[in-house]
Design a protein around this motif. Structure first.
Motif, PDB file in Angstrom:
ATOM      1  N   HIS A 120       5.367  -2.626 -25.795  1.00 44.43           N
ATOM      2  CA  HIS A 120       5.424  -2.576 -24.332  1.00 44.43           C
ATOM      3  C   HIS A 120       4.195  -1.820 -23.834  1.00 44.43           C
ATOM      4  O   HIS A 120       3.937  -0.701 -24.282  1.00 44.43           O
ATOM      5  N   THR A 137      -1.197  -6.320 -10.748  1.00 37.50           N
ATOM      6  CA  THR A 137      -1.572  -6.953 -12.010  1.00 37.50           C
ATOM      7  C   THR A 137      -3.000  -7.476 -11.928  1.00 37.50           C
ATOM      8  O   THR A 137      -3.400  -8.071 -10.935  1.00 37.50           O
ATOM      9  N   GLU A 159       1.741  -0.383 -20.612  1.00 35.15           N
ATOM     10  CA  GLU A 159       1.568   0.001 -19.209  1.00 35.15           C
ATOM     11  C   GLU A 159       0.166   0.565 -19.070  1.00 35.15           C
ATOM     12  O   GLU A 159      -0.122   1.660 -19.546  1.00 35.15           O
ATOM     13  N   PHE A 170       8.320  -0.094 -17.401  1.00 40.46           N
ATOM     14  CA  PHE A 170       7.885   0.593 -18.611  1.00 40.46           C
ATOM     15  C   PHE A 170       8.924   1.648 -18.982  1.00 40.46           C
ATOM     16  O   PHE A 170       8.701   2.843 -18.902  1.00 40.46           O
ATOM     17  N   GLY A 200       8.638  -0.462 -11.514  1.00 36.58           N
ATOM     18  CA  GLY A 200       8.057  -0.582 -12.846  1.00 36.58           C
ATOM     19  C   GLY A 200       9.096  -0.811 -13.918  1.00 36.58           C
ATOM     20  O   GLY A 200      10.268  -0.457 -13.768  1.00 36.58           O
ATOM     21  N   PHE A 252      -2.673   2.456 -17.222  1.00 33.19           N
ATOM     22  CA  PHE A 252      -2.629   3.467 -16.171  1.00 33.19           C
ATOM     23  C   PHE A 252      -4.005   4.074 -16.010  1.00 33.19           C
ATOM     24  O   PHE A 252      -4.427   4.906 -16.782  1.00 33.19           O
ATOM     25  N   CYS A 312       0.424   3.385 -23.272  1.00 32.70           N
ATOM     26  CA  CYS A 312      -0.095   3.590 -21.924  1.00 32.70           C
ATOM     27  C   CYS A 312      -1.416   4.347 -21.996  1.00 32.70           C
ATOM     28  O   CYS A 312      -1.534   5.343 -22.717  1.00 32.70           O
ATOM     29  N   GLN A 320       8.938   4.948 -14.879  1.00 31.84           N
ATOM     30  CA  GLN A 320       8.569   4.210 -13.672  1.00 31.84           C
ATOM     31  C   GLN A 320       7.470   4.953 -12.897  1.00 31.84           C
ATOM     32  O   GLN A 320       7.052   6.047 -13.267  1.00 31.84           O
ATOM     33  N   TYR A 321       7.005   4.324 -11.801  1.00 35.93           N
ATOM     34  CA  TYR A 321       5.920   4.906 -11.018  1.00 35.93           C
ATOM     35  C   TYR A 321       6.273   4.915  -9.533  1.00 35.93           C
ATOM     36  O   TYR A 321       7.208   4.250  -9.091  1.00 35.93           O
ATOM     37  N   SER A 333       2.306   7.236 -12.074  1.00 40.95           N
ATOM     38  CA  SER A 333       3.531   7.279 -12.866  1.00 40.95           C
ATOM     39  C   SER A 333       4.265   8.606 -12.714  1.00 40.95           C
ATOM     40  O   SER A 333       3.662   9.656 -12.486  1.00 40.95           O
TER      41      SER A 333
END
Length: 326
Positions: free
Chosen positions: A224, A257, A226, A102, A100, A228, A200, A38-39, A56
């Motif tokens: 998945h 987003t 993310e 992720f 988040g 960054f 990511c 998470q962030y 993050s």
């Protein structure tokens, strides 16, 4: 809601990346409980009420007492440069609680992890959590410009030495192997095609990584992503009215987003090409509301005056936004 946390330590990971160790008072322990990957949202001064950015967590809730975020400088990055230049141990920062999605559903699953540059930050939290509190085996492919750019190099080497049977790290350095390509990465990833994959990094890396995973045979629903870039603008969720191909679509626009990602995830077919703010293929007209452009190398002042924005770089800055492709 923002809360004030003290910076217990600042760690220089590389010349361009600093980790901030944050102490959470007992009264905020529940609010700042988090999942690996998470962030946190950080507010820094900008002379106009504060500028919010997402960073993050590189710490793990299973191995670290304090929270840790890692911030890498980016060119013209107002927030990242301010943090790296001014934040020292003993400082106080304004932060929102973790957010988040992720994060793996189980720490016992075997995972394939792909990180580019500062994209290692949430991935590091996942690695430490799985090794400390799960049974999963991990393979990390980590891409950087050169050896001096590798964030957490010593920590990754130590974890690999201590968990040789569960953690494999593949370093991809541009100065020795060239820029990553989907076919060359795909061949490296093929032995792990049955795993859940977490990606990511900056947009160019994410694009190549997704193609590489497809090349390797990883199912799309098991990937998945993310993104960054350390420059994600945070605002409240918004509503987007999008006029495209003669139809009008009403979409919930989650905070941070990018517009192009929102449209693609909604199953629409907007025009786009580079996704880097360089080509202008994704340009559309903003007819109501406000957005912020994260990057732009193609639109001129006269384009902005006519309402044009780049969908690949636009994040919401008002509660309701209307864009028109027709």
């Amino acid at each position: 809601m923002f809360h004030r946390l003290h910076v217990a330590d600042v760690i220089a990971e590389t010349p361009d990346a600093h980790s901030l160790v944050l102490s959470v008072p007992p009264a905020l322990a529940d609010a700042f409980g988090y999942q690996p990957g998470q962030y946190l949202t950080v507010r820094v001064p900008d002379g106009n009420g504060g500028l919010a950015r997402c960073y993050s967590l590189s710490s793990s809730p299973h191995t670290d007492t304090d929270l840790k975020i890692t911030v890498k400088r980016v060119r013209d990055g107002q927030a990242s440069n301010w943090i790296c230049d001014h934040v020292r141990p003993g400082a106080t920062l304004e932060l929102m609680p973790p957010a988040g999605e992720f994060t793996p559903t189980s720490l016992d699953d075997d995972l394939l992890l792909l990180a580019g540059g500062s994209g290692i930050t949430p991935v590091m939290g996942i690695i430490k959590s799985v090794l400390a509190h799960g049974q999963g085996r991990l393979t990390l492919l980590y891409a950087n410009r050169d050896a001096g750019s590798v964030i957490f190099a010593t920590e990754l080497a130590d974890l690999t030495a201590r968990h040789q049977d569960r953690l494999t790290v593949i370093h991809w350095l541009d100065d020795t192997r060239g820029a990553p390509r989907d076919d060359s990465l795909g061949e490296l990833l093929r032995p792990y095609a049955d795993r859940e994959a977490f990606v990511c990094g900056p947009d160019p890396f994410v694009v190549v990584a997704r193609r590489a995973l497809q090349y390797a045979g990883v199912l799309e629903e098991r990937v998945h992503v993310e993104r960054f870039d350390s420059v994600v603008v945070v605002t409240a969720d918004a509503t987007a009215e999008v006029r495209l191909d003669g139809q009008t679509h009403e979409l919930h626009w989650p905070a941070g987003t990018r517009l192009l990602d929102l449209l693609i995830e909604a199953g629409l077919n907007p025009p786009f090409s580079c996704r880097q703010g360089n080509c202008g293929t994704c340009a559309t007209r903003l007819t109501a509301g406000k957005v912020e452009m994260l990057h732009n190398e193609v639109l001129e002042e006269e384009d902005f005056a006519e309402g044009y924005i780049l969908a690949c770089q636009a994040v919401a800055r008002s509660e309701r936004i209307v864009v028109d492709y027709d």
